[in-house]
Write a protein that holds these residues in place. Structure first.
Motif, PDB file in Angstrom:
ATOM      1  N   ALA A  14      46.486 -32.660 -82.990  1.00 44.79           N
ATOM      2  CA  ALA A  14      45.863 -31.359 -82.713  1.00 44.79           C
ATOM      3  C   ALA A  14      45.468 -31.247 -81.245  1.00 44.79           C
ATOM      4  O   ALA A  14      45.642 -30.197 -80.621  1.00 44.79           O
ATOM      5  CB  ALA A  14      44.644 -31.148 -83.600  1.00 44.79           C
ATOM      6  N   ALA A  15      44.958 -32.345 -80.679  1.00 49.65           N
ATOM      7  CA  ALA A  15      44.578 -32.352 -79.259  1.00 49.65           C
ATOM      8  C   ALA A  15      45.793 -32.057 -78.382  1.00 49.65           C
ATOM      9  O   ALA A  15      45.714 -31.287 -77.422  1.00 49.65           O
ATOM     10  CB  ALA A  15      43.965 -33.689 -78.880  1.00 49.65           C
ATOM     11  N   LYS A  16      46.947 -32.646 -78.757  1.00 54.02           N
ATOM     12  CA  LYS A  16      48.185 -32.407 -78.007  1.00 54.02           C
ATOM     13  C   LYS A  16      48.646 -30.960 -78.154  1.00 54.02           C
ATOM     14  O   LYS A  16      49.109 -30.341 -77.200  1.00 54.02           O
ATOM     15  CB  LYS A  16      49.290 -33.363 -78.484  1.00 54.02           C
ATOM     16  CG  LYS A  16      49.148 -34.759 -77.924  1.00 54.02           C
ATOM     17  CD  LYS A  16      50.247 -35.680 -78.433  1.00 54.02           C
ATOM     18  CE  LYS A  16      50.019 -37.115 -77.960  1.00 54.02           C
ATOM     19  NZ  LYS A  16      50.939 -38.062 -78.619  1.00 54.02           N
ATOM     20  N   GLU A  17      48.543 -30.420 -79.379  1.00 53.91           N
ATOM     21  CA  GLU A  17      48.937 -29.029 -79.643  1.00 53.91           C
ATOM     22  C   GLU A  17      48.078 -28.050 -78.833  1.00 53.91           C
ATOM     23  O   GLU A  17      48.583 -27.075 -78.281  1.00 53.91           O
ATOM     24  CB  GLU A  17      48.805 -28.705 -81.140  1.00 53.91           C
ATOM     25  CG  GLU A  17      49.972 -29.187 -81.981  1.00 53.91           C
ATOM     26  CD  GLU A  17      51.291 -28.516 -81.622  1.00 53.91           C
ATOM     27  OE1 GLU A  17      51.396 -27.291 -81.788  1.00 53.91           O
ATOM     28  OE2 GLU A  17      52.209 -29.213 -81.158  1.00 53.91           O
ATOM     29  N   ALA A 101      43.990 -28.227 -92.461  1.00 57.72           N
ATOM     30  CA  ALA A 101      44.266 -26.783 -92.423  1.00 57.72           C
ATOM     31  C   ALA A 101      43.607 -26.136 -91.209  1.00 57.72           C
ATOM     32  O   ALA A 101      44.202 -25.281 -90.552  1.00 57.72           O
ATOM     33  CB  ALA A 101      43.770 -26.120 -93.702  1.00 57.72           C
ATOM     34  N   THR A 102      42.381 -26.571 -90.910  1.00 58.56           N
ATOM     35  CA  THR A 102      41.650 -26.015 -89.760  1.00 58.56           C
ATOM     36  C   THR A 102      42.369 -26.328 -88.455  1.00 58.56           C
ATOM     37  O   THR A 102      42.537 -25.454 -87.605  1.00 58.56           O
ATOM     38  CB  THR A 102      40.210 -26.585 -89.706  1.00 58.56           C
ATOM     39  OG1 THR A 102      39.562 -26.316 -90.942  1.00 58.56           O
ATOM     40  CG2 THR A 102      39.411 -25.968 -88.578  1.00 58.56           C
ATOM     41  N   LEU A 103      42.814 -27.570 -88.296  1.00 58.15           N
ATOM     42  CA  LEU A 103      43.501 -27.968 -87.073  1.00 58.15           C
ATOM     43  C   LEU A 103      44.820 -27.218 -86.907  1.00 58.15           C
ATOM     44  O   LEU A 103      45.176 -26.807 -85.810  1.00 58.15           O
ATOM     45  CB  LEU A 103      43.746 -29.481 -87.051  1.00 58.15           C
ATOM     46  CG  LEU A 103      42.500 -30.376 -86.954  1.00 58.15           C
ATOM     47  CD1 LEU A 103      42.894 -31.831 -87.038  1.00 58.15           C
ATOM     48  CD2 LEU A 103      41.716 -30.117 -85.669  1.00 58.15           C
ATOM     49  N   LYS A 104      45.528 -27.028 -88.006  1.00 51.57           N
ATOM     50  CA  LYS A 104      46.819 -26.325 -87.952  1.00 51.57           C
ATOM     51  C   LYS A 104      46.652 -24.856 -87.572  1.00 51.57           C
ATOM     52  O   LYS A 104      47.541 -24.251 -86.999  1.00 51.57           O
ATOM     53  CB  LYS A 104      47.550 -26.444 -89.293  1.00 51.57           C
ATOM     54  CG  LYS A 104      48.299 -27.763 -89.455  1.00 51.57           C
ATOM     55  CD  LYS A 104      48.927 -27.886 -90.833  1.00 51.57           C
ATOM     56  CE  LYS A 104      49.450 -29.300 -91.061  1.00 51.57           C
ATOM     57  NZ  LYS A 104      49.782 -29.545 -92.483  1.00 51.57           N
ATOM     58  N   SER A 105      45.496 -24.283 -87.924  1.00 51.73           N
ATOM     59  CA  SER A 105      45.260 -22.859 -87.664  1.00 51.73           C
ATOM     60  C   SER A 105      45.227 -22.547 -86.161  1.00 51.73           C
ATOM     61  O   SER A 105      45.496 -21.440 -85.751  1.00 51.73           O
ATOM     62  CB  SER A 105      43.936 -22.414 -88.281  1.00 51.73           C
ATOM     63  OG  SER A 105      42.839 -22.889 -87.507  1.00 51.73           O
ATOM     64  N   MET A 106      44.890 -23.542 -85.340  1.00 47.02           N
ATOM     65  CA  MET A 106      44.744 -23.374 -83.886  1.00 47.02           C
ATOM     66  C   MET A 106      43.717 -22.283 -83.569  1.00 47.02           C
ATOM     67  O   MET A 106      43.751 -21.670 -82.502  1.00 47.02           O
ATOM     68  CB  MET A 106      46.093 -23.050 -83.217  1.00 47.02           C
ATOM     69  CG  MET A 106      47.004 -24.246 -83.051  1.00 47.02           C
ATOM     70  SD  MET A 106      46.417 -25.447 -81.838  1.00 47.02           S
ATOM     71  CE  MET A 106      46.359 -26.934 -82.801  1.00 47.02           C
ATOM     72  N   ASN A 107      42.810 -22.029 -84.524  1.00 46.47           N
ATOM     73  CA  ASN A 107      41.728 -21.070 -84.317  1.00 46.47           C
ATOM     74  C   ASN A 107      40.569 -21.810 -83.655  1.00 46.47           C
ATOM     75  O   ASN A 107      39.957 -22.687 -84.257  1.00 46.47           O
ATOM     76  CB  ASN A 107      41.302 -20.471 -85.675  1.00 46.47           C
ATOM     77  CG  ASN A 107      40.179 -19.470 -85.544  1.00 46.47           C
ATOM     78  OD1 ASN A 107      39.184 -19.713 -84.873  1.00 46.47           O
ATOM     79  ND2 ASN A 107      40.337 -18.344 -86.201  1.00 46.47           N
ATOM     80  N   LEU A 108      40.287 -21.446 -82.401  1.00 44.09           N
ATOM     81  CA  LEU A 108      39.297 -22.193 -81.615  1.00 44.09           C
ATOM     82  C   LEU A 108      37.906 -22.190 -82.233  1.00 44.09           C
ATOM     83  O   LEU A 108      37.204 -23.192 -82.184  1.00 44.09           O
ATOM     84  CB  LEU A 108      39.228 -21.650 -80.185  1.00 44.09           C
ATOM     85  CG  LEU A 108      40.474 -21.905 -79.317  1.00 44.09           C
ATOM     86  CD1 LEU A 108      40.306 -21.295 -77.944  1.00 44.09           C
ATOM     87  CD2 LEU A 108      40.776 -23.387 -79.189  1.00 44.09           C
ATOM     88  N   GLU A 109      37.502 -21.056 -82.826  1.00 44.24           N
ATOM     89  CA  GLU A 109      36.163 -20.985 -83.436  1.00 44.24           C
ATOM     90  C   GLU A 109      36.051 -21.918 -84.638  1.00 44.24           C
ATOM     91  O   GLU A 109      35.059 -22.627 -84.800  1.00 44.24           O
ATOM     92  CB  GLU A 109      35.836 -19.547 -83.830  1.00 44.24           C
ATOM     93  CG  GLU A 109      35.479 -18.693 -82.617  1.00 44.24           C
ATOM     94  CD  GLU A 109      35.228 -17.241 -82.961  1.00 44.24           C
ATOM     95  OE1 GLU A 109      35.032 -16.934 -84.161  1.00 44.24           O
ATOM     96  OE2 GLU A 109      35.227 -16.419 -82.039  1.00 44.24           O
ATOM     97  N   LYS A 110      37.100 -21.932 -85.480  1.00 43.75           N
ATOM     98  CA  LYS A 110      37.102 -22.809 -86.661  1.00 43.75           C
ATOM     99  C   LYS A 110      37.116 -24.277 -86.244  1.00 43.75           C
ATOM    100  O   LYS A 110      36.407 -25.102 -86.821  1.00 43.75           O
ATOM    101  CB  LYS A 110      38.319 -22.503 -87.550  1.00 43.75           C
ATOM    102  CG  LYS A 110      38.185 -21.230 -88.356  1.00 43.75           C
ATOM    103  CD  LYS A 110      39.415 -21.016 -89.231  1.00 43.75           C
ATOM    104  CE  LYS A 110      39.335 -19.696 -89.989  1.00 43.75           C
ATOM    105  NZ  LYS A 110      40.585 -19.438 -90.732  1.00 43.75           N
ATOM    106  N   ILE A 111      37.953 -24.605 -85.255  1.00 49.89           N
ATOM    107  CA  ILE A 111      38.042 -25.995 -84.790  1.00 49.89           C
ATOM    108  C   ILE A 111      36.708 -26.421 -84.167  1.00 49.89           C
ATOM    109  O   ILE A 111      36.239 -27.538 -84.381  1.00 49.89           O
ATOM    110  CB  ILE A 111      39.214 -26.190 -83.794  1.00 49.89           C
ATOM    111  CG1 ILE A 111      40.545 -25.935 -84.507  1.00 49.89           C
ATOM    112  CG2 ILE A 111      39.216 -27.604 -83.212  1.00 49.89           C
ATOM    113  CD1 ILE A 111      41.765 -25.934 -83.596  1.00 49.89           C
ATOM    114  N   SER A 112      36.077 -25.487 -83.433  1.00 50.92           N
ATOM    115  CA  SER A 112      34.781 -25.772 -82.813  1.00 50.92           C
ATOM    116  C   SER A 112      33.738 -26.100 -83.876  1.00 50.92           C
ATOM    117  O   SER A 112      32.967 -27.053 -83.747  1.00 50.92           O
ATOM    118  CB  SER A 112      34.324 -24.574 -81.977  1.00 50.92           C
ATOM    119  OG  SER A 112      33.155 -24.880 -81.275  1.00 50.92           O
TER     120      SER A 112
END
Length: 199
Positions: A14-17, A101-112
């Protein structure tokens, strides 16, 4: 432990993505900058302003993706430490359930929000690593500061060798660089062509 190793891999991936997304935004910013120059050359300030807003939005997104990439990377390192120290608990295992699922979403708020949960677990476990500051308190920039837009328009005009009349009322298109002589115009066209090749 096999499951934890899998989650650890997903965090690093995810960090790489996120980093890749940041580079993509950088590319978009450059493309928008090229469009600003074309619009200024044609004297269409309204269009130039729109591209300037887009460029700054892409720049901010690139920074946000880069910050989140660093944050996810740091969490991955701390998970690795917890694994090494044998401190992976049930509560941490609970945090990682919705992780993929959260990491795949690439949604910054969710990942945060997910990183907040992880960091809370590390505090509870008292893992001896440096406390990270929350660099993502504002993950999305919806408004574009107008002074940044004006500065970018001026910068692009300078690079294109054009006079930019910033006194024009917003939304009004004006004739930009009309005083440029024909010989200078030819040189300008060549410079713009070279700039397009560089982008």
């Amino acid at each position: 432990l096999t499951r934890t190793a899998e989650h650890l891999f997903n965090l690093k991936f995810a960090a790489k993505e996120l980093n890749r997304n940041s580079k993509k935004c950088d590319k978009e910013e450059k493309a928008e900058k090229a469009k600003i120059k074309k619009a200024i050359q044609k004297g269409n300030m309204e269009v130039a302003r729109i591209h300037a807003e887009n460029a700054i939005r892409q720049k901010n997104q690139a920074i946000n993706f880069l910050r989140m990439s660093a944050r996810v990377d740091a969490v991955a390192a701390r998970v690795q430490t917890a694994v090494t120290m044998g401190k992976v608990t049930k509560s941490m295992a609970g945090v990682v359930k919705s992780m993929d699922a959260t990491l795949k979403s690439m949604n910054l708020e969710k990942i945060s929000a997910l990183m907040d949960k992880f960091e809370h677990q590390f505090e509870t476990l008292d893992v001896q690593t440096q406390q990270m500051e929350d660099t993502m308190s504002n993950t999305t920039t919806l408004t574009t500061p107008q002074n940044q837009v004006d500065m970018l328009l001026q910068e692009m005009a300078d690079e294109a060798g054009l006079d930019l009349n910033m006194e024009l009322p917003q939304g009004q298109t004006g004739s930009v660089g009309t005083s440029v002589a024909s010989a200078e115009q030819d040189e300008l066209s060549q410079r713009l062509a070279r700039l397009r090749d560089q982008v």
